[in-house]
Design an enzyme around this catalytic site. Structure first.
Site, PDB file in Angstrom:
ATOM      1  N   LYS A   1       0.846  -1.203   0.000  1.00 53.02           N
ATOM      2  CA  LYS A   1       0.000   0.000   0.000  1.00 53.02           C
ATOM      3  C   LYS A   1       0.881   1.254   0.000  1.00 53.02           C
ATOM      4  O   LYS A   1       2.076   1.172   0.322  1.00 53.02           O
ATOM      5  CB  LYS A   1      -0.908  -0.028   1.229  1.00 53.02           C
ATOM      6  CG  LYS A   1      -0.168  -0.007   2.550  1.00 53.02           C
ATOM      7  CD  LYS A   1      -1.088  -0.308   3.728  1.00 53.02           C
ATOM      8  CE  LYS A   1      -0.301  -0.300   5.036  1.00 53.02           C
ATOM      9  NZ  LYS A   1      -1.123  -0.775   6.166  1.00 53.02           N
TER      10      LYS A   1
ATOM     11  N   TYR B   1      17.319  28.891  11.035  1.00 47.14           N
ATOM     12  CA  TYR B   1      16.156  29.629  11.538  1.00 47.14           C
ATOM     13  C   TYR B   1      16.043  29.484  13.052  1.00 47.14           C
ATOM     14  O   TYR B   1      16.263  28.392  13.593  1.00 47.14           O
ATOM     15  CB  TYR B   1      14.868  29.052  10.926  1.00 47.14           C
ATOM     16  CG  TYR B   1      14.643  29.420   9.476  1.00 47.14           C
ATOM     17  CD1 TYR B   1      14.491  30.752   9.085  1.00 47.14           C
ATOM     18  CD2 TYR B   1      14.544  28.425   8.518  1.00 47.14           C
ATOM     19  CE1 TYR B   1      14.256  31.079   7.746  1.00 47.14           C
ATOM     20  CE2 TYR B   1      14.312  28.735   7.192  1.00 47.14           C
ATOM     21  CZ  TYR B   1      14.168  30.066   6.811  1.00 47.14           C
ATOM     22  OH  TYR B   1      13.937  30.372   5.501  1.00 47.14           O
TER      23      TYR B   1
ATOM     24  N   ARG C   1     -11.016   0.081  14.137  1.00 45.67           N
ATOM     25  CA  ARG C   1     -10.720   0.907  12.965  1.00 45.67           C
ATOM     26  C   ARG C   1     -11.604   0.428  11.839  1.00 45.67           C
ATOM     27  O   ARG C   1     -12.486   1.124  11.377  1.00 45.67           O
ATOM     28  CB  ARG C   1      -9.232   0.713  12.638  1.00 45.67           C
ATOM     29  CG  ARG C   1      -8.492   1.893  12.179  1.00 45.67           C
ATOM     30  CD  ARG C   1      -6.994   1.655  12.088  1.00 45.67           C
ATOM     31  NE  ARG C   1      -6.582   0.432  11.397  1.00 45.67           N
ATOM     32  CZ  ARG C   1      -5.352   0.198  10.960  1.00 45.67           C
ATOM     33  NH1 ARG C   1      -4.407   1.107  11.136  1.00 45.67           N
ATOM     34  NH2 ARG C   1      -5.046  -0.921  10.354  1.00 45.67           N
TER      35      ARG C   1
ATOM     36  N   MET D   1      13.238  24.053   4.531  1.00 49.29           N
ATOM     37  CA  MET D   1      12.479  23.395   3.455  1.00 49.29           C
ATOM     38  C   MET D   1      13.374  22.619   2.501  1.00 49.29           C
ATOM     39  O   MET D   1      13.074  21.484   2.133  1.00 49.29           O
ATOM     40  CB  MET D   1      11.667  24.433   2.678  1.00 49.29           C
ATOM     41  CG  MET D   1      10.753  23.811   1.631  1.00 49.29           C
ATOM     42  SD  MET D   1       9.857  25.011   0.652  1.00 49.29           S
ATOM     43  CE  MET D   1       8.737  25.690   1.863  1.00 49.29           C
TER      44      MET D   1
HETATM   45  C1  LIG Z   1      -0.396  -1.781   6.826  1.00 54.55           C
HETATM   46  C2  LIG Z   1      -0.990  -3.069   7.192  1.00 54.55           C
HETATM   47  C3  LIG Z   1      -0.197  -4.215   7.331  1.00 54.55           C
HETATM   48  C4  LIG Z   1       1.315  -4.179   7.289  1.00 54.55           C
HETATM   49  O1  LIG Z   1       1.772  -3.736   8.555  1.00 54.55           O
HETATM   50  P1  LIG Z   1       3.327  -3.636   8.900  1.00 54.55           P
HETATM   51  O2  LIG Z   1       3.343  -3.213  10.332  1.00 54.55           O
HETATM   52  O3  LIG Z   1       3.896  -2.611   7.979  1.00 54.55           O
HETATM   53  O4  LIG Z   1       3.910  -4.971   8.670  1.00 54.55           O
HETATM   54  C5  LIG Z   1      -0.831  -5.436   7.527  1.00 54.55           C
HETATM   55  N1  LIG Z   1      -2.182  -5.508   7.639  1.00 54.55           N
HETATM   56  C6  LIG Z   1      -2.973  -4.415   7.551  1.00 54.55           C
HETATM   57  C7  LIG Z   1      -4.437  -4.567   7.696  1.00 54.55           C
HETATM   58  C8  LIG Z   1      -2.406  -3.160   7.355  1.00 54.55           C
HETATM   59  O5  LIG Z   1      -3.187  -2.076   7.302  1.00 54.55           O
END
Ligand SMILES: *Cc1c(COP(=O)(O)O)cnc(C)c1O
Length: 368
Positions: free
Chosen positions: A39, A257, A137, A305
């Site tokens: 993802k 800064y 969630r 930046m």
């Molecule tokens: C992002 C995600 C993972 C991967 O998690 P990691 O901690 O990066 O290994 C696995 N399952 C779900 C549902 C996720 O949202």
């Protein structure tokens, strides 16, 4: 917009290390199947390069978050099984079915609409089912899961039942065992399907969490899934930048800064073409370190930046010049150390890696 010239800072992404990390996790979890979570453009590293490297290593199951990410990945990997974690958001039925994507159904309404889509398609559609065991969630509640019966799955092939751990990176936390038990209890009465609970850290909690399929993301990309213990993964990301200018300090003053890093005569400050617009965290100012010639030097003053400054006074005079290379992320713990120093997690460092770097992919070795 700038010309498509190579950026001065160089981001190295080691695809052979990604493949090696996947193989290491696959060996650890066997006989469980190990998927690849790609993802958010493979955590910012480029799914178009990372996913084929994982495929070549033997990975056949992939997870993305958005339906659009799944459609893009389908073009790259025609033979992969691709799960979409967002599930079945309204309007995504056609693209998901059309591209043979597997929605992770998170609530009864999604399940109902996927049944309708199957009836319309005139064929069985694959699905995964997510159960909420404590993350609060996404996923079916215990009551919603208990209300399901055979008719709930008509026209569907349930290929996976999954849940997500809250705190798998803390092996001793009681919530891990509680979630494992809740998951087992909630699966009772559902169609027999492979089960999945483990993310990267979850794999290291043992068999009871590995179940049938594991879903590592961040460990593939070199972050330590076992914080507090040595990193079992190979580093994947290296970020280096050339020094642009060196200041030989002759009077008391300050760097950057807000004048947060005082300087004394005799100090030397080196400037790098990397800033928070490149995803190098602003919170790393006065906290993180870089390496020049193997010597660890502090980030001096605030990150701006486009620029970051290092105090290179500990290196011999003349050792650091314009063109000298500073490593900002590198080595077995480089990613985790930067995240710690910046008060964040490796996930956020990775997914914010900027677009102005010259990106160099070290190719995966040929598949075995
Ligand atoms: C992002 C995600 C993972 C991967 O998690 P990691 O901690 O990066 O290994 C696995 N399952 C779900 C549902 C996720 O949202």
């Amino acid at each position: 917009m700038s010309e498509p010239l190579p950026g001065p800072a160089r981001l190295e992404i080691d695809l052979a290390a990604v493949a090696a990390n996947w193989r290491a996790l696959a060996a650890l979890a066997a006989p469980a199947v190990v998927a690849g979570v790609v993802k958010a453009d493979a955590y910012g590293l480029g799914a178009a390069r990372v996913a084929p490297a994982l495929w070549a290593a033997g990975c056949r199951d992939f997870f993305v978050a958005r339906a659009g990410e799944g459609v893009a990945l389908r073009r790259i990997l025609p033979g992969a099984r691709i799960f979409v974690l967002d599930g079945l958001l309204p309007g995504t039925e056609q693209p998901l079915a059309g591209h043979r994507l597997v929605p992770v159904l998170n609530q009864p309404d999604e399940l109902a609409r996927w049944r309708v889509a199957a009836a319309q398609a005139g064929r069985r559609l694959p699905a995964a089912l997510q159960l909420d065991t404590g993350m609060c969630r996404l996923g079916f509640s215990a009551a919603q899961a208990a209300a399901l019966d055979e008719s709930s799955f008509e026209g569907l092939a349930i290929e996976l039942v999954m849940s997500h751990p809250v705190i798998a990176e803390e092996a001793g936390h009681p919530l891990n065992e509680r979630q494992r038990q809740r998951f087992a209890a909630m699966r009772h009465g559902l169609p027999a399907a492979p089960a999945s609970l483990a993310n990267s850290s979850g794999i290291f909690l043992g068999r009871g969490f590995q179940l049938d399929l594991c879903r590592p993301g961040v460990a593939l990309y070199g972050a330590n899934p076992t914080p507090g213990r040595p990193n079992p993964m190979r580093p994947v990301v290296r970020l280096e930048a050339p020094v642009m200018q060196v200041h030989d300090i002759v009077e008391e003053g300050s760097v950057g800064y807000g004048a947060t890093w005082p300087t004394r005569p005799g100090a030397r400050i080196a400037t790098l073409p990397v800033g928070y617009a490149d995803g190098y965290p602003r919170s790393a100012g006065n906290q993180a370190t870089a390496r020049i010639d193997g010597v660890e030097v502090p980030v001096a003053g605030r990150v701006s930046m486009d620029l970051t400054t290092l105090d290179v006074s500990s290196l011999p005079e003349g050792a650091v010049r314009p063109g000298s290379v500073a490593e900002l992320i590198g080595g077995p713990d480089g990613l985790d150390r930067l995240a710690d120093a910046a008060g964040t997690i490796p996930y956020e460092i990775l997914t914010r890696l900027g677009a102005r770097y010259e990106r160099c992919y070290l190719d995966a070795e040929a598949p075995a």
